[in-house]
Design a protein around this motif. Structure first.
Motif, PDB file in Angstrom:
ATOM      1  N   ILE A 143      38.143  37.711  40.848  1.00  0.00           N
ATOM      2  CA  ILE A 143      38.683  36.497  40.794  1.00  0.00           C
ATOM      3  C   ILE A 143      38.707  35.700  40.608  1.00  0.00           C
ATOM      4  O   ILE A 143      38.862  34.844  39.708  1.00  0.00           O
ATOM      5  CB  ILE A 143      39.736  36.481  42.447  1.00  0.00           C
ATOM      6  N   GLY A 144      37.177  35.362  41.291  1.00  0.00           N
ATOM      7  CA  GLY A 144      36.336  33.877  41.330  1.00  0.00           C
ATOM      8  C   GLY A 144      36.493  33.895  39.706  1.00  0.00           C
ATOM      9  O   GLY A 144      36.062  32.603  39.141  1.00  0.00           O
ATOM     10  N   ARG A 145      35.697  34.924  38.646  1.00  0.00           N
ATOM     11  CA  ARG A 145      35.562  35.111  37.842  1.00  0.00           C
ATOM     12  C   ARG A 145      36.694  34.991  36.316  1.00  0.00           C
ATOM     13  O   ARG A 145      36.390  34.963  35.374  1.00  0.00           O
ATOM     14  CB  ARG A 145      34.557  36.143  37.061  1.00  0.00           C
ATOM     15  N   SER A 146      37.728  34.872  37.105  1.00  0.00           N
ATOM     16  CA  SER A 146      38.715  35.086  36.368  1.00  0.00           C
ATOM     17  C   SER A 146      40.004  33.652  36.164  1.00  0.00           C
ATOM     18  O   SER A 146      40.609  33.628  37.653  1.00  0.00           O
ATOM     19  CB  SER A 146      39.778  36.036  36.251  1.00  0.00           C
ATOM     20  N   GLY A 147      40.032  32.837  35.509  1.00  0.00           N
ATOM     21  CA  GLY A 147      41.064  32.138  36.318  1.00  0.00           C
ATOM     22  C   GLY A 147      42.698  32.896  36.198  1.00  0.00           C
ATOM     23  O   GLY A 147      43.145  32.431  37.055  1.00  0.00           O
ATOM     24  N   PRO A 148      43.009  34.142  35.079  1.00  0.00           N
ATOM     25  CA  PRO A 148      44.689  34.149  35.314  1.00  0.00           C
ATOM     26  C   PRO A 148      44.884  35.002  36.952  1.00  0.00           C
ATOM     27  O   PRO A 148      45.529  34.238  37.624  1.00  0.00           O
ATOM     28  CB  PRO A 148      44.442  35.228  34.124  1.00  0.00           C
ATOM     29  N   LEU A 149      43.114  35.379  37.127  1.00  0.00           N
ATOM     30  CA  LEU A 149      43.568  35.884  39.088  1.00  0.00           C
ATOM     31  C   LEU A 149      43.550  35.171  39.920  1.00  0.00           C
ATOM     32  O   LEU A 149      43.926  35.163  40.451  1.00  0.00           O
ATOM     33  CB  LEU A 149      42.246  36.787  38.723  1.00  0.00           C
ATOM     34  N   LYS A 150      42.787  33.772  39.721  1.00  0.00           N
ATOM     35  CA  LYS A 150      42.775  32.502  40.506  1.00  0.00           C
ATOM     36  C   LYS A 150      44.262  32.758  40.856  1.00  0.00           C
ATOM     37  O   LYS A 150      44.901  31.631  41.912  1.00  0.00           O
ATOM     38  CB  LYS A 150      41.528  31.832  39.884  1.00  0.00           C
ATOM     39  N   SER A 151      44.995  32.160  39.787  1.00  0.00           N
ATOM     40  CA  SER A 151      46.073  31.799  39.794  1.00  0.00           C
ATOM     41  C   SER A 151      47.589  33.048  40.500  1.00  0.00           C
ATOM     42  O   SER A 151      48.448  32.588  41.059  1.00  0.00           O
ATOM     43  CB  SER A 151      47.039  31.439  38.004  1.00  0.00           C
ATOM     44  N   MET A 152      46.969  34.200  40.213  1.00  0.00           N
ATOM     45  CA  MET A 152      47.596  35.391  41.044  1.00  0.00           C
ATOM     46  C   MET A 152      47.564  35.650  42.379  1.00  0.00           C
ATOM     47  O   MET A 152      47.979  36.477  43.432  1.00  0.00           O
ATOM     48  CB  MET A 152      47.871  36.603  40.955  1.00  0.00           C
ATOM     49  N   PHE A 153      46.004  34.865  42.960  1.00  0.00           N
ATOM     50  CA  PHE A 153      45.749  35.241  44.431  1.00  0.00           C
ATOM     51  C   PHE A 153      45.000  34.140  45.189  1.00  0.00           C
ATOM     52  O   PHE A 153      44.527  33.568  44.407  1.00  0.00           O
ATOM     53  CB  PHE A 153      44.193  36.539  43.781  1.00  0.00           C
ATOM     54  N   ARG A 154      45.378  34.569  46.267  1.00  0.00           N
ATOM     55  CA  ARG A 154      44.094  33.405  46.720  1.00  0.00           C
ATOM     56  C   ARG A 154      43.388  34.264  47.810  1.00  0.00           C
ATOM     57  O   ARG A 154      43.333  35.564  48.085  1.00  0.00           O
ATOM     58  CB  ARG A 154      44.797  32.853  48.042  1.00  0.00           C
ATOM     59  N   ARG A 155      42.340  33.494  47.432  1.00  0.00           N
ATOM     60  CA  ARG A 155      40.845  34.052  48.438  1.00  0.00           C
ATOM     61  C   ARG A 155      40.097  33.413  49.635  1.00  0.00           C
ATOM     62  O   ARG A 155      40.126  32.306  49.289  1.00  0.00           O
ATOM     63  CB  ARG A 155      40.090  34.871  47.272  1.00  0.00           C
ATOM     64  N   THR A 156      39.737  33.996  51.117  1.00  0.00           N
ATOM     65  CA  THR A 156      39.060  33.765  51.192  1.00  0.00           C
ATOM     66  C   THR A 156      38.123  34.322  51.600  1.00  0.00           C
ATOM     67  O   THR A 156      38.215  35.319  51.029  1.00  0.00           O
ATOM     68  CB  THR A 156      39.018  33.468  53.042  1.00  0.00           C
ATOM     69  N   LYS A 157      36.946  33.905  52.549  1.00  0.00           N
ATOM     70  CA  LYS A 157      35.943  35.124  52.190  1.00  0.00           C
ATOM     71  C   LYS A 157      36.865  36.165  53.942  1.00  0.00           C
ATOM     72  O   LYS A 157      35.866  36.841  53.707  1.00  0.00           O
ATOM     73  CB  LYS A 157      34.665  34.087  53.514  1.00  0.00           C
ATOM     74  N   THR A 158      37.222  35.649  53.812  1.00  0.00           N
ATOM     75  CA  THR A 158      37.769  37.264  54.770  1.00  0.00           C
ATOM     76  C   THR A 158      39.525  37.648  54.400  1.00  0.00           C
ATOM     77  O   THR A 158      39.941  39.337  55.016  1.00  0.00           O
ATOM     78  CB  THR A 158      38.382  36.503  55.964  1.00  0.00           C
ATOM     79  N   GLN A 159      40.327  37.602  53.686  1.00  0.00           N
ATOM     80  CA  GLN A 159      41.152  37.966  53.296  1.00  0.00           C
ATOM     81  C   GLN A 159      41.588  37.693  50.793  1.00  0.00           C
ATOM     82  O   GLN A 159      41.301  36.036  50.881  1.00  0.00           O
ATOM     83  CB  GLN A 159      42.534  38.342  53.565  1.00  0.00           C
ATOM     84  N   ILE A 160      42.184  38.460  50.941  1.00  0.00           N
ATOM     85  CA  ILE A 160      42.711  38.508  49.576  1.00  0.00           C
ATOM     86  C   ILE A 160      44.196  38.327  49.719  1.00  0.00           C
ATOM     87  O   ILE A 160      45.054  39.484  50.236  1.00  0.00           O
ATOM     88  CB  ILE A 160      41.953  39.060  49.014  1.00  0.00           C
TER      89      ILE A 160
END
Length: 558
Positions: A143-160
């Motif tokens: 997710i961190g490497r992809s702009g489109p995925l960043k717009s579709m998923f929220r991520r923290t160190k404990t959950q996506i």
């Protein structure tokens, strides 16, 4: 009949001889053709299968035929009510086969809008946090490497979290936080060989079913825990494959060697690791090269064979109790003893029972090798009872010569037979007093079983004594040294058939945690006292001077 092109592709690869399968996967195909693909009340959701594969290949990596085959059965449904046919998926493959990578693809897809089920939460469970995070971290990084995925998923160190479905991917430890907070749609159990029972599994799947369709994924390689959760899963898998259980009780994809001897043919390695099937990807070729290096290293470091067979070939040696060395390696201890006069050495004893055998010895370091001078004592009553010692003429007729030709060894000066009720501790002390005239004995080492009797006698005679409080604990520490010593012909016993007999009687027992202990192959007649005595000496042999390079592994501390 039902079909899916990825299922058909994988089956055809095997039938055309392009890939090799182990017995369990052959049984799987036969079982599928007879009990699953022949049904009319099921269907593959081809659209969902295609979407999952495309998702994986776009954001993760190119998927291999076996991975597409596995994905197909994640989306096999009953026509009548759209329930999944397989709730439980059991993927067991050799290390490096991409089990975590594939589960990252599947779990990421299942929480996405492409799967389209709101709040389809997923937990990845393992015994340790590091292992539980393996697949989670891969998705986090993708997710961190992809702009489109960043717009579709929220991520923290404990959950996506999927922004459209509110589905959450989370990692958990089996002994930590349990089912609180999430009602999962799916649960992944990673490295299941470490589970000793299904207790933790029951806790984590107790919330399944509230969100449809429920799925359970059990992934890993084999391990050392026997009669635990994994063995029960394997038993269940075989019942399914043999038609002795409900057809959809489990989807078992088990990759392993069929026989230990197959390890020597590299073409068989794909039986345990389908990633190695031809044509190989760049990753697969690198993996093959790594496995080949590990395999070649076994010749010089046989202590890793159990690990290699268990993790790379996914085939724990059925009999985990083995000899300490090959017979030709034991024979190789028959090297002339060098001139050791006045050299420093470690004294060592094994005096487990005062009613049968006792052994004493001196271990040296000499030009990178480990000479050993030893003498044993045996009670006459014991020798008569178990080895026909006094029946000189009919020993062979009694069938006891096979175990130990005590009289021959006595005549050769390798042991002494004592006609006493017990072996006198002073006899042991006197042997060392005599040897002190010829060698510099730095200290005497023995376990704590008889040292309460011997220690005062040794100290009175002027010896320094070290007591090993837990002798079995040092076996695991010394196992690499012992195995390398035999493999590299570093142990010198001279022409000593009694020591060869002692050594050949040793049983290497691998405990559930993978640690090794030296025991007896037969509890009464096949004695190991001389070998145990030698091990006690090796425990502190590093304290002796030697001008040559030593072979001790860097990570072993004593």
């Amino acid at each position: 009949m039902i079909s899916n092109k990825y299922v058909d592709e994988y089956i055809e690869l095997w039938k055309s001889g392009k890939i090799k399968l182990n017995k369990e996967r052959i049984l799987l195909i036969e079982y599928l053709e007879e009990h699953v693909l022949s049904r009319e009340d099921l269907y593959f959701n081809d659209e969902m299968i295609e979407n999952c594969i495309r998702f994986g290949e776009k954001w993760y990596f190119p998927l291999q035929p076996f991975q597409r085959f596995l994905i197909a059965f994640v989306f096999l449904f009953f026509k009548q009510n759209n329930r999944v046919f397989y709730r439980k998926h059991f993927w067991m493959k050799g290390r490096g086969a991409g089990k975590n990578g594939l589960i990252s693809v599947v779990t990421h897809f299942l929480i996405s809008s492409l799967h389209g089920i709101r709040e389809y939460h997923i937990s990845i469970v393992a015994n340790s946090e590091d292992q539980a995070k393996t697949s989670f971290d891969e998705s986090y990084n993708v997710i961190g490497r992809s702009g489109p995925l960043k717009s579709m998923f929220r991520r923290t160190k404990t959950q996506i979290t999927s922004k459209k479905t509110d589905a959450v991917l989370k990692f958990r430890t089996s002994n930590g936080e349990t089912k609180d907070g999430l009602r999962d749609g799916a649960v992944v159990f990673d490295e299941i060989h470490q589970y000793e029972s299904n207790k933790d599994v029951r806790v984590h799947i107790s919330g399944l079913g509230k969100k449809q369709p429920p799925r359970e994924f059990y992934i890993g390689t084999d391990g050392y825990v026997r009669d635990g959760f994994l063995d029960k899963m394997k038993e269940k898998a075989m019942k399914v494959l043999k038609g002795e259980a409900r057809p959809n009780a489990l989807f078992p994809f088990i990759c392993k060697l069929d026989e230990e001897s197959e390890i020597n043919d590299q073409d068989n390695w794909e039986k345990s690791n389908p990633m190695l099937s031809h044509p190989r990807s760049q990753y697969a070729q690198g993996l093959f090269d790594t496995i080949m290096e590990e395999y070649e290293d076994l010749e010089d470091d046989p202590s890793n064979r159990e690990e290699f067979m268990t993790k790379r070939m996914n085939l724990p040696v059925t009999d985990l109790e083995r000899s300490v060395a090959k017979w030709e390696e034991i024979e190789a201890t028959n090297q002339p003893l060098p001139d050791l006069l006045h050299k420093e050495c470690m004294g060592c004893i094994d005096f487990a029972s005062i009613r049968d055998f006792a052994s004493c010895g001196l271990v040296f370091r000499y030009e990178g090798k480990y000479p050993f001078i030893t003498h044993s004592y045996v009670r006459k009553e014991f020798a008569d009872k178990y080895y026909s010692y006094s029946k000189k003429q009919d020993a062979e007729m009694a069938g006891k010569r096979t175990f130990a030709p005590i009289r021959e060894w006595e005549e050769e000066g390798l042991l002494s037979v004592v006609d006493e009720e017990t072996i006198n501790p002073q006899t042991i002390v006197d042997w060392f007093v005599e040897k002190r005239e010829y060698y510099h004995i730095k200290k005497i080492i023995g376990d704590n079983f008889r040292m309460e009797v011997l220690k005062p006698l040794f100290e009175k005679a002027g010896f320094e004594v070290e007591v090993i409080r837990n002798p079995k604990a040092i076996h695991s520490l010394l196992a690499p040294r012992v195995e390398l010593g035999f493999a590299n012909r570093l142990f010198i016993f001279g022409d000593h058939p009694l020591m060869r007999w002692f050594t050949n009687n040793v049983l290497v027992k691998i405990k559930k945690d993978g640690n090794k202990e030296y025991e007896k192959k037969e509890p009464v007649r096949r004695k190991t006292d001389g070998f145990q005595c030698f091990v006690h000496g090796l425990y502190r042999v590093d304290e002796l001077p030697d001008g040559e390079e030593e072979f001790v592994l860097d990570d072993i501390t004593f």
